[in-house]
Design an enzyme around this catalytic site. Structure first.
Site, PDB file in Angstrom:
ATOM      1  N   LYS A  34      36.220  42.646  47.215  1.00  0.00           N
ATOM      2  CA  LYS A  34      34.779  42.380  47.313  1.00  0.00           C
ATOM      3  C   LYS A  34      34.313  42.708  48.727  1.00  0.00           C
ATOM      4  O   LYS A  34      35.003  42.406  49.710  1.00  0.00           O
ATOM      5  CB  LYS A  34      34.522  40.914  46.977  1.00  0.00           C
ATOM      6  CG  LYS A  34      33.054  40.506  46.932  1.00  0.00           C
ATOM      7  CD  LYS A  34      32.950  39.053  46.490  1.00  0.00           C
ATOM      8  CE  LYS A  34      31.510  38.563  46.426  1.00  0.00           C
ATOM      9  NZ  LYS A  34      31.427  37.160  45.948  1.00  0.00           N
ATOM     10  N   SER A 109      28.653  36.357  42.238  1.00  0.00           N
ATOM     11  CA  SER A 109      28.304  37.487  43.077  1.00  0.00           C
ATOM     12  C   SER A 109      29.402  38.541  43.128  1.00  0.00           C
ATOM     13  O   SER A 109      29.186  39.653  43.608  1.00  0.00           O
ATOM     14  CB  SER A 109      28.002  36.984  44.497  1.00  0.00           C
ATOM     15  OG  SER A 109      29.143  36.342  45.078  1.00  0.00           O
ATOM     16  N   SER A 133      31.173  32.192  41.728  1.00  0.00           N
ATOM     17  CA  SER A 133      31.214  33.656  41.742  1.00  0.00           C
ATOM     18  C   SER A 133      32.568  34.241  41.375  1.00  0.00           C
ATOM     19  O   SER A 133      32.661  35.443  41.105  1.00  0.00           O
ATOM     20  CB  SER A 133      30.800  34.170  43.128  1.00  0.00           C
ATOM     21  OG  SER A 133      29.473  33.791  43.410  1.00  0.00           O
TER      22      SER A 133
END
Length: 546
Positions: A34, A109, A133
């Site tokens: 990420k 996210s 997330s």
């Protein structure tokens, strides 16, 4: 859709492969990261194009530990900007969607990381989880999402969202793959002020094998497709675990609401508020509005929020004395991209209903697939447990997923002992077990037919567990402890009549040693079998809920 923000060249990937340990537990496994975690030589943008020149000089600690285990990072994935969102649409690089439907959100996210695993780009990806997330995008893409205990995995090298809550997470296709990744990443990091070392022995109350599952009492606020899938999941849980217990989750949900209704937006502003001015097309307007609201939180609000969270944490604690893990749907529904565009704050807030409380209350969680809805969309559940229950929690998730999962066996010189009364976790005589090194092996129930009596006499209230007869079909709640043999002898020499040591048949048909009472010794005792557990007998006596 934009899944990747930056990737190594194939030449650079192969160079890292050549330098990676060939004998590590993750040797040759390529993984995605990420884009709020540093990877050497690539920018860390947190989905903010203005940070595209922020090239990392070194790997984040979690990335470095995976690399030390032989894994190879290949690039950085898209995300809700500054890890603020559960939808996967709050990125100037473009929105992601579920691999199951182009009109449905991917979840965020950690959107790009989940999609990269779900569509087979990589077998492993790192995300983060502050509000959910690491679990919401797993559920929306039919994969596994592991959110460890806070501080178990270092966050050094992470561009933070809420530093006190942030966790590095893993996305995989199986629980076994995720477990290998978590073991590689976990460990105390003196360079991270939020890092915590896992205790050598799990904290009291955490069983080696998690077999008693809690589900919410009463209906949940779920969309119709989700509700039907949830009911099917609860029915399946009754076949996978020893017992399913309904509990009141009101304080958990109240804690979840604090994440945005309380003072925690101020922590987001402290983390990245300086990057939100000046405004421009590089900033997602919803993310900017949420974080800038943190400027208006004053110190009194912060301490009032911490006090309220402490009250709610205390209100949730009794749940963990009776059950091992709480099973919940990951989300109330699976919204469309259009629904999020029409109400970006409201739809996102609802998605966090069952996830926001986990880090606030210092719990561990793992999201796993739970079949599909009638319309073909994936449905996911999460298993939640107290801090540092990570390993047995993964065992429970593996059992749910049908993956191999062997129960831990007692070591030589130790035996399994069932207790049903004052020796239960947190009750007056539990300290006797702990004093000679006993460890909680599992919570379970007896086989059908056992009865429970309140024995007369002075001192600490004690129950008598009687085998046979017309007791509850669901059995009586017991704890099975892993006890040194000499400790059993010590206990046997001190337990008063009419209690004795015998064999107790458990719900799964196995038999262990345990404290029992012969039927003839309970003629003058009150039959309290209807309560199903000694804890509930005590709760009824003092007027407590239960």
């Amino acid at each position: 859709m934009t899944v990747w923000i930056n990737r190594y060249s194939e030449e650079r990937v192969r160079a890292r492969e050549r330098s990676a340990p060939a004998d590590g537990p993750l040797a040759g496994v390529r993984f995605a990261v990420k884009d709020n975690l540093d990877v050497a030589g690539l920018p860390t943008t947190a989905a903010c194009p203005a940070l595209a020149d922020r090239v990392a000089e070194a790997d984040a600690e979690a990335v470095a530990r995976l690399a030390a285990a032989g894994a190879v990072p290949v690039g950085k994935t898209n995300m809700d900007q500054f890890a603020t969102g559960l939808v996967g649409t709050r990125s100037p690089y473009g929105a992601c969607h579920s691999v199951f439907a182009a009109d449905r959100v991917s979840g965020g996210s950690s959107s790009g990381s989940a999609v990269a695993v779900a569509r087979g780009d990589v077998p492993l990806a790192l995300g983060t989880d502050t509000a959910g997330s690491g679990r919401v995008p797993a559920a929306f893409n039919g994969i596994v999402g592991i959110k460890p205990t806070r501080g178990l995995v270092s966050t050094r090298g992470l561009l933070p969202a809420c530093r006190s809550l942030d966790c590095v997470t893993a996305f995989t296709r199986t629980v076994a793959e995720g477990r290998t990744a978590l073991r590689a990443m976990a460990g105390f990091d003196p360079g991270d002020p939020w890092s915590r070392a896992a205790p050598a022995v799990p904290p009291p109350g955490i069983a080696a094998s998690l077999r008693i599952v809690a589900v919410p009492a009463g209906p949940l606020d779920l969309d119709p497709g989700h509700d039907a899938a949830w009911q099917a999941a609860v029915a399946r849980a009754r076949t996978v675990f020893d017992a399913v217990v309904e509990v009141d989750i009101t304080p958990f949900l109240a804690a979840a609401r604090l994440l945005y209704a309380g003072p925690w937006p101020a922590e987001r502003f402290a983390a990245f508020g300086a990057l939100l001015t000046p405004d421009g097309p590089h900033l997602d307007p919803t993310v900017r509005r949420i974080a800038l609201a943190g400027r208006d939180v004053d110190g009194a609000d912060v301490f009032a929020g911490l006090d309220r969270l402490a009250e709610l944490r205390r209100a949730t604690e009794p749940v963990w004395w009776e059950v091992d893990t709480l099973m919940l749907p990951v989300t109330p529904g699976h919204p469309t991209l259009a629904e999020v565009a029409a109400d970006p704050v409201g739809v996102n807030a609802r998605l966090g209903t069952y996830t926001n409380f986990v880090n606030l209350l210092d719990l561990a969680a793992v999201a796993v697939p739970a079949g599909t809805r009638a319309d073909g969309l994936p449905f996911g559940v999460q298993f939640v447990a107290p801090a540092f229950a990570d390993e047995p929690l993964l065992d429970a998730a593996a059992r749910w997923c049908g993956e191999p999962c062997a129960d831990p066996a007692p070591a030589p010189g130790r035996v399994l002992l069932a207790v049903a009364g004052a020796h239960l976790s947190g009750l007056p005589l539990n300290g006797q077990l702990l004093s000679f090194g006993a460890r909680l092996h599992r919570r379970t129930r007896t086989a059908a037919g056992y009865r429970l009596f309140r024995l007369p006499g002075p001192g600490i209230p004690r129950p008598g567990l009687v085998a046979g007869g017309d007791g509850l079909a669901a059995g009586i709640a017991v704890e099975v402890w892993d006890v040194p043999e000499q400790g059993v002898g010590w206990l046997l020499s001190r337990i008063p009549a009419p209690l004795g040591l015998g064999r107790v048949t458990l719900a799964d048909g196995t038999s262990v040693a345990g404290f029992v009472t012969v039927e003839g010794a309970v003629r003058d005792a009150e039959d309290v079998s209807r309560y199903g557990s000694w804890r509930r007998v005590l709760a009824a006596a003092d007027g407590s809920p239960g």
